[in-house]
Scaffold this motif. Sequence first.
Motif, PDB file in Angstrom:
ATOM      1  N   ILE A   1       0.823  -1.211   0.000  1.00 38.65           N
ATOM      2  CA  ILE A   1       0.000   0.000   0.000  1.00 38.65           C
ATOM      3  C   ILE A   1       0.854   1.257   0.000  1.00 38.65           C
ATOM      4  CG2 ILE A   1      -1.602   1.383   1.374  1.00 38.65           C
ATOM      5  CD1 ILE A   1      -3.011  -1.172   2.162  1.00 38.65           C
ATOM      6  N   LYS A   2       1.793   1.357   0.924  1.00 41.62           N
ATOM      7  CA  LYS A   2       2.635   2.553   0.998  1.00 41.62           C
ATOM      8  C   LYS A   2       3.602   2.632  -0.183  1.00 41.62           C
ATOM      9  CE  LYS A   2       2.406   3.365   5.971  1.00 41.62           C
ATOM     10  NZ  LYS A   2       3.140   3.450   7.252  1.00 41.62           N
ATOM     11  N   THR A   3       3.964   1.485  -0.735  1.00 42.94           N
ATOM     12  CA  THR A   3       4.817   1.496  -1.925  1.00 42.94           C
ATOM     13  C   THR A   3       4.072   2.094  -3.109  1.00 42.94           C
ATOM     14  OG1 THR A   3       5.999  -0.467  -1.141  1.00 42.94           O
ATOM     15  CG2 THR A   3       6.193   0.075  -3.478  1.00 42.94           C
ATOM     16  N   ILE A   4       2.813   1.699  -3.287  1.00 39.95           N
ATOM     17  CA  ILE A   4       1.989   2.260  -4.366  1.00 39.95           C
ATOM     18  C   ILE A   4       1.837   3.764  -4.185  1.00 39.95           C
ATOM     19  CG2 ILE A   4      -0.318   2.259  -5.384  1.00 39.95           C
ATOM     20  CD1 ILE A   4      -0.503  -0.715  -4.622  1.00 39.95           C
ATOM     21  N   TYR A   5       1.570   4.180  -2.957  1.00 39.19           N
ATOM     22  CA  TYR A   5       1.462   5.616  -2.656  1.00 39.19           C
ATOM     23  C   TYR A   5       2.769   6.329  -2.979  1.00 39.19           C
ATOM     24  CZ  TYR A   5       1.342   9.833   0.250  1.00 39.19           C
ATOM     25  OH  TYR A   5       1.424  11.129   0.704  1.00 39.19           O
ATOM     26  N   GLY A   6       3.893   5.733  -2.576  1.00 39.30           N
ATOM     27  CA  GLY A   6       5.196   6.343  -2.828  1.00 39.30           C
ATOM     28  C   GLY A   6       5.504   6.470  -4.308  1.00 39.30           C
TER      29      GLY A   6
END
Length: 287
Positions: A82-87
């Motif tokens: 999730i945070k990778t996609i956001y990043g």
Amino acid sequence: MPKRYLKEFYWKDYALIFVGLALYAVGLIGFIKPVGIVTGGLTGIALLIEYASGIPLQYTYFFTNCALLVVALKLLGLKFMIKTIYGVIVLTFLLTICQMFIKEPIVKNEPLLSGVIGAMMCGVGIGLVFSSNGSTGGTDIVVAIINKYKNIAFGRGMLLCDFVIISCSYFVLWDYQIIVYALLVMGVMTYCIDMVINGFRQSVQILVFSEKYDIIATAINEELHRGCTVLEGMGWYTKRPTKVLIVLAKRSEAVGIFRLIKSIDEKAFISQSTVRGVYGEGFDKIR
């Protein structure tokens, strides 16, 4: 722990990731890219492709990450990503914005200085992202997938990928001096990342074995204003009960604690180890 206790960290994490990625984008586009230096990771590959073909790096970065994310979602799961996609989305946006507004080097005619400043900004930015459990994708995903099936340290895998990417830049730029600059930039970035993640959280744990433990504990409380804990122990060689004094302190306080202990009991046995990530209201407030 119920999830509601963690909700206050969610928005802070995403805000900190955004700030970190903004620093990274400015450092890359404003300082590193204009002087032709290559970094590690997928952004380094994207830079090489732009140098060779003229394709803007944000396009290579975004579409390559999309392909990696599709594979990683099946292998690593949505929660991890999730945070990778956001990043990835945020960094693509920020790189595009920086490309639009930064048209020339911020530091002119100083390639090494420009690279070092850019490395510091990128390192601090990535450190903020990592400290919030975020990721910029790219080789992070590749190493995470390899790490799932092979016993390879994450940091070592990242370092190996970065070294290979920087070394391959010679076949595009044909300039060994740029490789030297790139390796220097990688070293500065790595150091800054480590300082952001661990440097300001490092504390010391001191174990004290002394018959005068009560006097030492009182002195630490009253003179150094630092808390300590006394544990029951036993010397296995003598089979005699003993007291073990534990002190958690900031690194800057270690010398003062050592001097105080030795001034009370020169025969005291003292052991010190580095502790990372010590939290707590009492620990932060006691000075």
